[in-house]
Scaffold this motif. Structure first.
Motif, short mmCIF file in Angstrom:
data_model
loop_
_atom_site.label_atom_id
_atom_site.label_comp_id
_atom_site.label_asym_id
_atom_site.label_seq_id
_atom_site.Cartn_x
_atom_site.Cartn_y
_atom_site.Cartn_z
N PRO A 27 24.37 43.19 52.38
CA PRO A 27 25.28 42.39 51.50
C PRO A 27 26.52 42.96 51.30
N LEU A 28 27.66 42.04 51.24
CA LEU A 28 28.94 42.46 50.62
C LEU A 28 29.55 41.42 49.67
N VAL A 29 29.98 42.08 48.83
CA VAL A 29 30.40 41.27 47.65
C VAL A 29 31.89 41.18 47.91
N VAL A 30 32.45 39.86 47.30
CA VAL A 30 33.87 39.66 47.84
C VAL A 30 34.34 39.07 46.51
N LEU A 31 35.60 39.41 45.83
CA LEU A 31 36.10 38.95 44.81
C LEU A 31 37.63 38.62 45.19
N HIS A 32 38.09 37.54 44.61
CA HIS A 32 39.16 36.81 44.76
C HIS A 32 40.20 37.28 43.90
N GLY A 33 41.58 36.76 43.78
CA GLY A 33 42.42 37.28 43.06
C GLY A 33 42.94 36.38 42.07
N LEU A 34 44.08 36.74 41.08
CA LEU A 34 44.30 35.73 39.97
C LEU A 34 44.80 34.26 40.77
#
Length: 257
Positions: A15-22
């Motif tokens: 698994p790899l978690v990805v988080l976007h920006g504003l």
């Protein structure tokens, strides 16, 4: 209160978690997620007040990192690498500092653990100033934004947050909460903790978000940090130079596997 975040899932494997920006959402990383999907189960999240995730009056890094920690625990995928761009990178860093048991590596994309002076609040003001009930078509809203946001690329990015429901247009992003918490979003909480795991900081060479004067803060909080420059890239380096970013991610994830 921990919120249950919306997400997209691509591929299979570690698994790899990805988080976007504003102003972003999980869809911003769709192309890279597909490319990584042969080796990884990529879970791209919509952070609170963004995308399809719930809204909240609270918009700070402890709260946002708490949401991600809850997601990792509910899905039983920790510890895992967490990749985040800009605001999402700060969420990833704070999560790693506070919950290293959930994070096997942290990958902040074009952001450092420091406060920034930002002009992005002007975009919030511009979006809130549009009287959406006057319009029925997306093109009309984009034209209304053109007077205050002349850059077509930025308008197009912001317009991804406009949705039609029941014949009416609305912003799916919580502009009021973002405006109220903007100093917290551009800042970074103070801490005496450090994260001893692997860390890869991706730096767009045409961006000012990671500067030489930021390196002491990076090294203090992330003593194993490596900084890798993405050539001919500004702040949205994953959109501007996706192949370079993909190569850097593939190399780093292979090293820590």
């Amino acid at each position: 209160m921990i919120l249950e975040l919306a997400h997209t899932e691509t591929g299979a494997g570690a698994p790899l978690v990805v988080l976007h920006g504003l102003f972003g959402s999980a869809r911003n990383w769709a192309m890279i997620a597909r490319s990584l999907g042969d080796a990884h189960r990529v879970l791209a999240l919509d952070l609170r007040n963004h995308g399809n995730s719930p809204w909240s009056e609270r918009m700070d890094y402890p709260a946002m990192a708490g949401d991600v920690a809850g997601f990792i625990e509910r899905h039983g995928i920790g510890p895992c690498p967490v990749l985040g761009h800009s605001m999402g990178g700060k969420v990833a860093m704070w999560l790693a500092l506070q919950r290293p048991d959930l994070v096997s590596a942290v990958i902040p994309a074009d952001v450092a653990p420091v406060p920034y002076d930002s002009t992005l609040l002007a975009y919030v003001h511009a979006m809130r100033a549009v009287e959406l009930d006057r319009y029925r078509r997306r093109a009309e809203v984009e034209a209304a934004l053109a007077g205050t946001i002349p850059e077509a690329g930025i308008r197009s990015f912001l317009m991804q947050n406009l949705v039609a429901e029941g014949g009416e247009l609305r912003w799916r992003i919580n502009l009021e909460a973002i405006e109220r918490s903007f100093d917290l979003i551009t800042g970074f909480p103070e801490t005496d903790l450090d994260y001893g795991g692997p860390a890869l900081f991706l730096d767009g060479d045409r961006s000012a978000y990671i500067r030489p004067e930021h390196e002491p803060a990076i090294r203090r909080l992330f003593p194993r940090a490596r900084i890798e420059t993405i050539r001919d890239a500004g702040h949205w380096l994953h959109a501007e130079q996706p192949e370079q970013v993909l190569r850097a991610l593939t190399r780093f994830l292979g090293e820590i596997a």
